[in-house]
Scaffold this motif. Structure first.
Motif, PDB file in Angstrom:
ATOM      1  N   HIS A 104      -9.755   8.390   6.277  1.00 29.72           N
ATOM      2  CA  HIS A 104      -8.584   8.979   6.820  1.00 29.72           C
ATOM      3  C   HIS A 104      -8.518  10.057   7.990  1.00 29.72           C
ATOM      4  O   HIS A 104      -9.641  10.373   8.380  1.00 29.72           O
ATOM      5  N   ILE A 105      -7.553  10.099   8.774  1.00 28.85           N
ATOM      6  CA  ILE A 105      -7.428  11.098   9.716  1.00 28.85           C
ATOM      7  C   ILE A 105      -6.381  12.204   9.359  1.00 28.85           C
ATOM      8  O   ILE A 105      -5.401  12.093   8.820  1.00 28.85           O
ATOM      9  N   ASP A 106      -6.975  13.356   9.947  1.00 30.01           N
ATOM     10  CA  ASP A 106      -6.145  14.749   9.719  1.00 30.01           C
ATOM     11  C   ASP A 106      -5.898  15.141  11.069  1.00 30.01           C
ATOM     12  O   ASP A 106      -6.667  15.244  11.883  1.00 30.01           O
ATOM     13  N   VAL A 107      -4.675  15.541  11.353  1.00 31.51           N
ATOM     14  CA  VAL A 107      -4.137  16.394  12.582  1.00 31.51           C
ATOM     15  C   VAL A 107      -3.462  17.716  12.064  1.00 31.51           C
ATOM     16  O   VAL A 107      -2.474  17.547  12.155  1.00 31.51           O
ATOM     17  N   PRO A 108      -4.327  18.662  11.975  1.00 27.52           N
ATOM     18  CA  PRO A 108      -3.711  19.876  11.510  1.00 27.52           C
ATOM     19  C   PRO A 108      -2.659  20.321  12.089  1.00 27.52           C
ATOM     20  O   PRO A 108      -1.598  21.041  11.577  1.00 27.52           O
ATOM     21  N   SER A 109      -2.685  20.284  13.487  1.00 26.73           N
ATOM     22  CA  SER A 109      -1.499  20.911  14.216  1.00 26.73           C
ATOM     23  C   SER A 109      -0.279  20.289  14.119  1.00 26.73           C
ATOM     24  O   SER A 109       0.900  20.618  14.203  1.00 26.73           O
ATOM     25  N   THR A 110      -0.307  19.047  13.678  1.00 21.82           N
ATOM     26  CA  THR A 110       1.059  18.417  13.426  1.00 21.82           C
ATOM     27  C   THR A 110       1.445  18.228  11.956  1.00 21.82           C
ATOM     28  O   THR A 110       2.403  17.374  11.784  1.00 21.82           O
ATOM     29  N   GLY A 111       0.589  18.695  11.222  1.00 22.96           N
ATOM     30  CA  GLY A 111       0.615  18.599   9.567  1.00 22.96           C
ATOM     31  C   GLY A 111       0.442  17.135   8.974  1.00 22.96           C
ATOM     32  O   GLY A 111       0.770  16.725   8.005  1.00 22.96           O
ATOM     33  N   VAL A 112      -0.261  16.310  10.033  1.00 23.04           N
ATOM     34  CA  VAL A 112      -0.957  14.736   9.309  1.00 23.04           C
ATOM     35  C   VAL A 112      -1.849  15.154   8.455  1.00 23.04           C
ATOM     36  O   VAL A 112      -2.690  15.547   8.964  1.00 23.04           O
ATOM     37  N   LYS A 113      -1.663  14.504   7.177  1.00 25.27           N
ATOM     38  CA  LYS A 113      -3.009  14.820   6.410  1.00 25.27           C
ATOM     39  C   LYS A 113      -3.177  13.416   5.752  1.00 25.27           C
ATOM     40  O   LYS A 113      -2.353  12.703   5.129  1.00 25.27           O
ATOM     41  N   HIS A 114      -4.439  13.033   5.718  1.00 25.58           N
ATOM     42  CA  HIS A 114      -4.764  11.659   4.963  1.00 25.58           C
ATOM     43  C   HIS A 114      -4.008  10.583   5.549  1.00 25.58           C
ATOM     44  O   HIS A 114      -3.565   9.722   4.727  1.00 25.58           O
ATOM     45  N   TRP A 115      -3.824  10.590   6.750  1.00 27.30           N
ATOM     46  CA  TRP A 115      -3.232   9.341   7.321  1.00 27.30           C
ATOM     47  C   TRP A 115      -4.349   7.967   7.286  1.00 27.30           C
ATOM     48  O   TRP A 115      -5.333   8.246   7.581  1.00 27.30           O
ATOM     49  N   PRO A 116      -3.846   6.940   7.063  1.00 23.05           N
ATOM     50  CA  PRO A 116      -2.618   6.321   6.956  1.00 23.05           C
ATOM     51  C   PRO A 116      -1.922   6.417   5.340  1.00 23.05           C
ATOM     52  O   PRO A 116      -0.933   6.049   4.967  1.00 23.05           O
ATOM     53  N   TRP A 117      -2.934   6.752   4.416  1.00 23.31           N
ATOM     54  CA  TRP A 117      -2.569   6.709   3.018  1.00 23.31           C
ATOM     55  C   TRP A 117      -1.643   7.367   2.614  1.00 23.31           C
ATOM     56  O   TRP A 117      -0.652   6.949   1.710  1.00 23.31           O
ATOM     57  N   LYS A 118      -1.169   8.798   2.957  1.00 27.93           N
ATOM     58  CA  LYS A 118       0.055   9.311   2.593  1.00 27.93           C
ATOM     59  C   LYS A 118       1.290   9.057   3.142  1.00 27.93           C
ATOM     60  O   LYS A 118       2.170   9.593   2.704  1.00 27.93           O
ATOM     61  N   GLN A 119       1.053   8.504   4.399  1.00 24.66           N
ATOM     62  CA  GLN A 119       2.212   8.222   5.151  1.00 24.66           C
ATOM     63  C   GLN A 119       2.842   6.648   5.022  1.00 24.66           C
ATOM     64  O   GLN A 119       4.006   6.615   5.259  1.00 24.66           O
ATOM     65  N   ASN A 120       2.077   6.053   4.550  1.00 23.71           N
ATOM     66  CA  ASN A 120       2.577   4.454   4.672  1.00 23.71           C
ATOM     67  C   ASN A 120       2.654   4.138   2.980  1.00 23.71           C
ATOM     68  O   ASN A 120       1.832   4.054   2.357  1.00 23.71           O
ATOM     69  N   ASP A 121       3.908   3.933   2.626  1.00 20.21           N
ATOM     70  CA  ASP A 121       4.269   3.646   1.278  1.00 20.21           C
ATOM     71  C   ASP A 121       3.759   2.339   0.794  1.00 20.21           C
ATOM     72  O   ASP A 121       3.146   2.160  -0.308  1.00 20.21           O
ATOM     73  N   ALA A 122       3.686   1.291   1.537  1.00 20.77           N
ATOM     74  CA  ALA A 122       3.215  -0.097   1.242  1.00 20.77           C
ATOM     75  C   ALA A 122       1.833   0.046   0.958  1.00 20.77           C
ATOM     76  O   ALA A 122       1.153  -0.547  -0.165  1.00 20.77           O
ATOM     77  N   LEU A 123       0.707   0.746   1.722  1.00 26.85           N
ATOM     78  CA  LEU A 123      -0.680   1.008   1.442  1.00 26.85           C
ATOM     79  C   LEU A 123      -0.658   1.846   0.069  1.00 26.85           C
ATOM     80  O   LEU A 123      -1.700   1.562  -0.882  1.00 26.85           O
ATOM     81  N   ARG A 124       0.084   2.790  -0.148  1.00 24.75           N
ATOM     82  CA  ARG A 124      -0.130   3.538  -1.409  1.00 24.75           C
ATOM     83  C   ARG A 124       0.254   2.489  -2.711  1.00 24.75           C
ATOM     84  O   ARG A 124      -0.326   2.758  -3.544  1.00 24.75           O
ATOM     85  N   LEU A 125       1.139   1.740  -2.601  1.00 21.95           N
ATOM     86  CA  LEU A 125       1.716   0.711  -3.522  1.00 21.95           C
ATOM     87  C   LEU A 125       0.494  -0.405  -3.657  1.00 21.95           C
ATOM     88  O   LEU A 125       0.230  -0.630  -5.006  1.00 21.95           O
ATOM     89  N   ILE A 126      -0.217  -0.692  -2.824  1.00 19.90           N
ATOM     90  CA  ILE A 126      -1.372  -1.594  -2.864  1.00 19.90           C
ATOM     91  C   ILE A 126      -2.475  -0.871  -3.781  1.00 19.90           C
ATOM     92  O   ILE A 126      -3.130  -1.542  -4.593  1.00 19.90           O
ATOM     93  N   LEU A 127      -2.703   0.246  -3.422  1.00 15.03           N
ATOM     94  CA  LEU A 127      -3.652   0.999  -3.896  1.00 15.03           C
ATOM     95  C   LEU A 127      -3.339   1.363  -5.343  1.00 15.03           C
ATOM     96  O   LEU A 127      -4.095   1.149  -6.268  1.00 15.03           O
ATOM     97  N   LYS A 128      -2.051   1.613  -5.666  1.00  7.53           N
ATOM     98  CA  LYS A 128      -1.820   1.539  -7.161  1.00  7.53           C
ATOM     99  C   LYS A 128      -2.040   0.380  -7.894  1.00  7.53           C
ATOM    100  O   LYS A 128      -2.619   0.711  -9.031  1.00  7.53           O
ATOM    101  N   ARG A 129      -1.655  -0.692  -7.298  1.00  4.35           N
ATOM    102  CA  ARG A 129      -1.757  -1.799  -8.006  1.00  4.35           C
ATOM    103  C   ARG A 129      -3.342  -2.147  -8.426  1.00  4.35           C
ATOM    104  O   ARG A 129      -3.720  -2.625  -9.379  1.00  4.35           O
TER     105      ARG A 129
END
Length: 144
Positions: A104-129
């Motif tokens: 994953h990628i973190d960009v502290p100055s923009t608040g992006v953390k654990h991209w793309p897993w925490k920003q993309n709902d479709a990826l999150r749901l795939i991981l859930k399944r």
């Protein structure tokens, strides 16, 4: 405790060590480019407790002390929790979480953390399944 964490062997040590060797092989040219054009430095970090590693690009002459202001980019691969049950009214994911070990990628100055897993709902749901057992899926259906 510090010595125990770093000297206690874990199954991912070989991968983390190989990453460090690869980093050393590429360090000089990457560091020269970052320093010449962007006044930055690159560091390799190992996260023994999270079973992973990462690269950190940081400003060299930052007059600040905050890591948010100093760190430009983090490219990591380690274990972290990801909530997968559903979204609250605030838009934040809440409820049951799964433990994943993903790049994953973190960009502290923009608040992006654990991209793309925490920003993309479709990826999150795939991981859930992929992570939830059939029994947990049936239990969720009962409560919905």
């Amino acid at each position: 405790e510090v010595l125990r964490r770093h000297l206690d062997p874990h199954p991912h040590f070989g991968i983390v060590f190989a990453g460090w060797v690869a980093f050393l092989a590429l360090y000089a040219p990457v560091q020269l480019i970052l320093e010449a054009f962007f006044d930055c430095a690159v560091y390799y970090y190992a996260y023994p407790c999270a079973r992973g590693a990462g690269l950190l690009v940081e400003k060299k002459t930052a007059p600040c002390t905050s890591k948010v202001e100093k760190q430009l980019l983090r490219v990591d691969w380690h274990r972290f929790k990801l909530c997968v049950t559903g979204k609250a009214k605030t838009g934040r994911w809440v409820g049951h979480s799964i433990v994943v070990n993903l790049p994953h990628i973190d960009v502290p100055s923009t608040g992006v953390k654990h991209w793309p897993w925490k920003q993309n709902d479709a990826l999150r749901l795939i991981l859930k399944r992929l992570h939830l057992s059939e029994e947990q899926r049936l239990e969720e259906q009962v409560w919905q």
